[in-house]
Design an enzyme around this catalytic site. Structure first.
Site, PDB file in Angstrom:
ATOM      1  N   SER A 147       0.840  -1.203  -0.075  1.00 58.33           N
ATOM      2  CA  SER A 147      -0.058   0.102  -0.119  1.00 58.33           C
ATOM      3  C   SER A 147       0.873   1.321  -0.029  1.00 58.33           C
ATOM      4  CB  SER A 147      -0.934  -0.050   1.139  1.00 58.33           C
ATOM      5  OG  SER A 147      -1.771   1.315   1.246  1.00 58.33           O
ATOM      6  N   LYS A 202      -4.387  -6.607   4.030  1.00 54.85           N
ATOM      7  CA  LYS A 202      -4.535  -5.552   3.038  1.00 54.85           C
ATOM      8  C   LYS A 202      -5.790  -5.255   2.688  1.00 54.85           C
ATOM      9  CE  LYS A 202      -2.866  -2.614  -0.320  1.00 54.85           C
ATOM     10  NZ  LYS A 202      -3.822  -2.774  -1.154  1.00 54.85           N
ATOM     11  N   HIS A 205      -7.280  -3.169   5.250  1.00 56.74           N
ATOM     12  CA  HIS A 205      -6.808  -1.852   5.189  1.00 56.74           C
ATOM     13  C   HIS A 205      -7.775  -1.062   4.081  1.00 56.74           C
ATOM     14  CE1 HIS A 205      -4.221   0.751   2.624  1.00 56.74           C
ATOM     15  NE2 HIS A 205      -3.796   1.036   3.779  1.00 56.74           N
ATOM     16  N   ASN A 206      -7.779  -1.753   3.112  1.00 57.33           N
ATOM     17  CA  ASN A 206      -8.862  -1.008   1.802  1.00 57.33           C
ATOM     18  C   ASN A 206      -9.939  -0.666   2.066  1.00 57.33           C
ATOM     19  OD1 ASN A 206      -6.136  -1.368   0.523  1.00 57.33           O
ATOM     20  ND2 ASN A 206      -7.100  -1.965  -1.282  1.00 57.33           N
ATOM     21  N   GLU A 209      -9.794   2.155   4.332  1.00 54.98           N
ATOM     22  CA  GLU A 209      -9.630   3.183   3.377  1.00 54.98           C
ATOM     23  C   GLU A 209     -10.853   3.780   2.689  1.00 54.98           C
ATOM     24  OE1 GLU A 209      -7.702   3.196  -0.696  1.00 54.98           O
ATOM     25  OE2 GLU A 209      -6.346   2.677   0.498  1.00 54.98           O
TER      26      GLU A 209
END
Length: 506
Positions: A147, A202, A205-206, A209
Site C-alpha cells: 500500500s 491488506k 486496510h482497503n 480506506e
C-alpha cells in the site's frame, strides 16, 4: 534461508540478481526503482517485452549498484537464470487469471525452495489456494499487500506479507529494506501470518480506506452545504485539522486537492470533477468477508454502497427533480457559531474514524479465529503507520492500546479511545442531527454512530427479531432467566404444535 549482506555481495559480483519482478505497470516500475536505490539488484520482465527495453534504458538507467541495479529479462527462463538461489520472483500483475498464468509458467523453471511472491491486490482465498498448491510442488508462496500508491512504491510503501513462513527470512531484508520507516526507524513491514493472512490484512486496510475517504467527503459536504464555504476555505480548514488528532495522509492530500485551481477555467478543480466514484473491489471483498464471519463492519459497507449510489448519476439527476427534501434550515449565524460547527464536524469525523478502525480490527480478530491466524494487531497498526494510504498519527495510539491489552476485545474499549468517544459524541450527534434535518447525505457518519450505539447497548431489540423468527419459523429463542445455550419454542398461535427447527447461525 536468511540472506546476509555477504551473500548479496557475492551474488552481485557473480552477476546475479536478488529478486525478479514481473510486471512493469506503475507499481512494478516504482518498486523496482525502490529496490535498486536500496542496494538490491533486480531483474525486470514484462509480457510486452518492449516495455523492458524502455524501462531499463529509460527510468531505470544508471539506478543503484553503481548504475547496474536493474537488468532486463526478455522471457521467463532468462529472468529465472539471472536470480540467485533461493530464487525470488515477485508478480506485479493484475489480480486473477494473470497471476495463475504466470505461476503455471514459472513452476517448471524453478526448484524446490524457490519463492513466488504475489504483490497485487489479490483476494485472500486465492492466496490460500495458491500457497497450498505450490507447497505440493516444493515451492514457497508469499501473498503480500503493498500500500502507498505510486509515491509509496517508489519511496517506501507499507508491506504486509503472508503465506509460506519458511520464505520470510529470504525476502525480509528486501521487503523491510524498501518499506516506509516510522520515526524510530521501524520498517512498516513485518510477517503477518500463514496462508492468505497478508492479503487479508491488506484487504481490510482497503476497506478502512473506503470508509475513511467517504467520511472525509461527508465532512467536506457538511462544510459546503451547511456553511456555504468555498473549496479553498474548506481546504484551509483541512490543513488546520491535519495539525491535530486528525493528522493523516488522506486529510493532507484532501487539503491539497481543495486548494488546486484548474489551469483552463481558473475554478477549483474539485468543483469540476464529476461526482461518481469508481472502485476495484477490495472494499466489497471486505464487506462480503464481514458478512461471512458475522462481523458488523457497517461503516465500511456503507462506504461501498456510497460509491455504488454515486455511480447512478443520471438516475440521481432525474430523481432530484422529483423527490423533495426538507425545507432549507438556517445556517449557523456569525463567525463564532460557524467556528463551533466546524469544530463539531472535526470531532464527528474523528469519532467516526475511530469507529471505522474499530470495525476493521474487529473483523480481523474474528477472521483470524476462523482461519487459525495469529495476527499481531499492534504490529499491524505499525505497518499502517507509514507508507500506506490510511497512515495516520493515531495509529500510534492503536498500537499502544494493543500493547497494553493484547487480548483487547474491541478498540472502542481501550481507555484512550473510550474517553475520546465520550468527549466527542455530543458534537457527533449534533452534526448528524443537523445533516438529517438539512437533508445532507452522511451515510458513513450515521452508520459509525449506529455501530457505536449498538456496541455500547446492553440490550438491543433483537428479542423482537428472535420472537418473530420463532413465530413464523419455529426457530426457537433463548431466555434471559435461563442459562445461555438453552433454547425454547412457543406455540404462538395455538395451531403450530411443539416441533421446532434446529438452531444454527450463518
Amino acid at each position: 534461508m536468511t540472506q546476509t549482506l555477504e551473500d548479496g555481495q557475492a551474488a552481485r559480483q557473480a552477476g546475479q540478481s536478488d529478486i525478479g519482478v514481473v510486471g512493469l505497470a506503475v507499481m512494478g516500475e516504482n518498486l523496482i526503482l525502490n529496490m535498486a536505490s536500496k542496494g538490491f539488484r533486480v531483474s525486470a520482465f514484462n509480457r510486452t517485452v518492449s516495455k523492458v527495453t524502455d524501462f531499463v534504458e529509460g527510468r531505470a538507467r544508471g539506478q543503484g549498484l553503481l548504475g547496474g541495479g536493474v537488468v532486463g529479462a526478455y522471457d521467463l527462463p532468462q529472468l529465472v537464470s539471472q536470480l540467485k538461489k533461493p530464487r525470488k520472483v515477485m508478480l506485479m500483475v493484475k489480480a486473477g487469471p494473470a497471476v495463475d498464468s504466470f505461476i503455471e509458467a514459472l513452476i517448471p523453471l524453478l526448484e524446490p525452495g524457490d519463492i513466488i511472491i504475489d504483490g497485487g491486490n489479490t483476494h485472500y482465498p486465492d492466496t490460500v489456494r495458491r500457497e497450498a498448491a505450490l507447497r505440493e510442488q516444493g515451492l514457497y508462496f508469499i501473498g503480500t499487500g503493498v500500500s502507498g500508491g505510486e509515491e509509496g512504491a517508489l519511496t517506501g510503501p507499507s508491506i504486509m506479507p503472508g503465506g509460506s513462513p519458511e520464505a520470510w527470512e529470504a525476502v525480509k531484508p528486501i521487503f523491510q529494506g524498501i518499506a516506509a520507516k516510522v520515526a524510530d526507524g521501524t520498517p512498516c513491514c513485518d510477517w503477518v501470518g500463514e496462508g492468505g493472512a497478508g492479503h487479508f490484512v491488506k484487504m481490510v486496510h482497503n476497506g478502512i480506506e473506503y470508509a475513511d475517504m467517504q467520511m472525509i467527503a461527508e465532512a467536506y459536504s457538511l462544510l459546503r452545504g451547511e456553511l456555504g464555504l468555498e473549496s479553498a476555505a474548506i481546504g484551509r480548514i483541512f490543513e488546520e485539522w491535519n495539525r491535530g488528532e486528525l493528522d493523516s495522509y488522506l486529510i493532507e492530500i484532501t487539503a491539497d486537492i481543495l486548494s488546486k485551481v484548474d489551469d483552463e477555467t481558473g475554478q477549483p478543480l474539485v468543483d469540476l470533477i464529476l461526482d461518481t466514484a469508481g472502485q476495484k473491489g477490495t472494499g466489497k471483498w471486505t464487506s462480503t468477508t464481514a458478512l461471512d464471519v458475522g462481523s458488523p463492519a457497517m461503516t465500511i459497507t456503507e462506504a461501498v454502497y456510497a460509491r455504488a449510489i454515486s455511480a447512478l448519476k443520471d438516475e440521481r439527476v432525474a430523481a432530484s427533480r422529483v423527490l423533495k427534501g426538507p425545507e432549507q434550515q438556517p445556517a449557523p449565524d456569525g463567525a463564532e457559531a460557524q467556528a463551533e460547527f466546524v469544530e463539531q464536524v472535526r470531532r464527528a469525523l474523528f469519532a467516526s474514524k475511530i469507529a471505522a478502525y474499530a470495525q476493521g480490527f474487529q473483523l480481523m480478530k474474528l477472521a483470524a479465529a476462523e482461519n487459525g491466524w495469529e495476527l499481531d494487531f499492534g504490529s499491524i497498526a505499525m505497518m499502517w503507520r507509514g507508507g500506506c494510504i490510511i497512515r495516520a498519527a493515531f495509529l500510534d495510539d492503536i498500537k499502544a492500546a494493543y500493547d497494553a491489552q493484547p487480548q483487547l476485545g474491541n478498540l472502542l474499549l481501550a481507555p484512550h479511545f473510550a474517553e475520546i468517544m465520550a468527549s466527542h459524541q455530543g458534537a457527533w450527534r449534533q452534526v448528524i442531527s443537523a445533516a438529517v434535518l438539512g437533508g445532507v447525505w452522511v451515510p458513513a457518519f450515521s452508520s459509525a454512530l449506529a455501530y457505536y450505539d449498538g456496541y455500547r447497548s446492553e440490550r438491543l431489540p433483537a428479542n423482537i427479531l428472535q420472537a418473530q423468527r420463532d413465530y413464523f419459523g419455529a426457530h426457537t429463542y433463548e431466555r434471559i432467566d435461563k442459562p445461555r445455550g438453552e433454547f425454547f419454542h412457543t406455540n404462538w398461535t395455538g395451531r403450530g404444535g411443539t416441533t421446532a427447527s434446529s438452531t444454527y447461525n450463518v
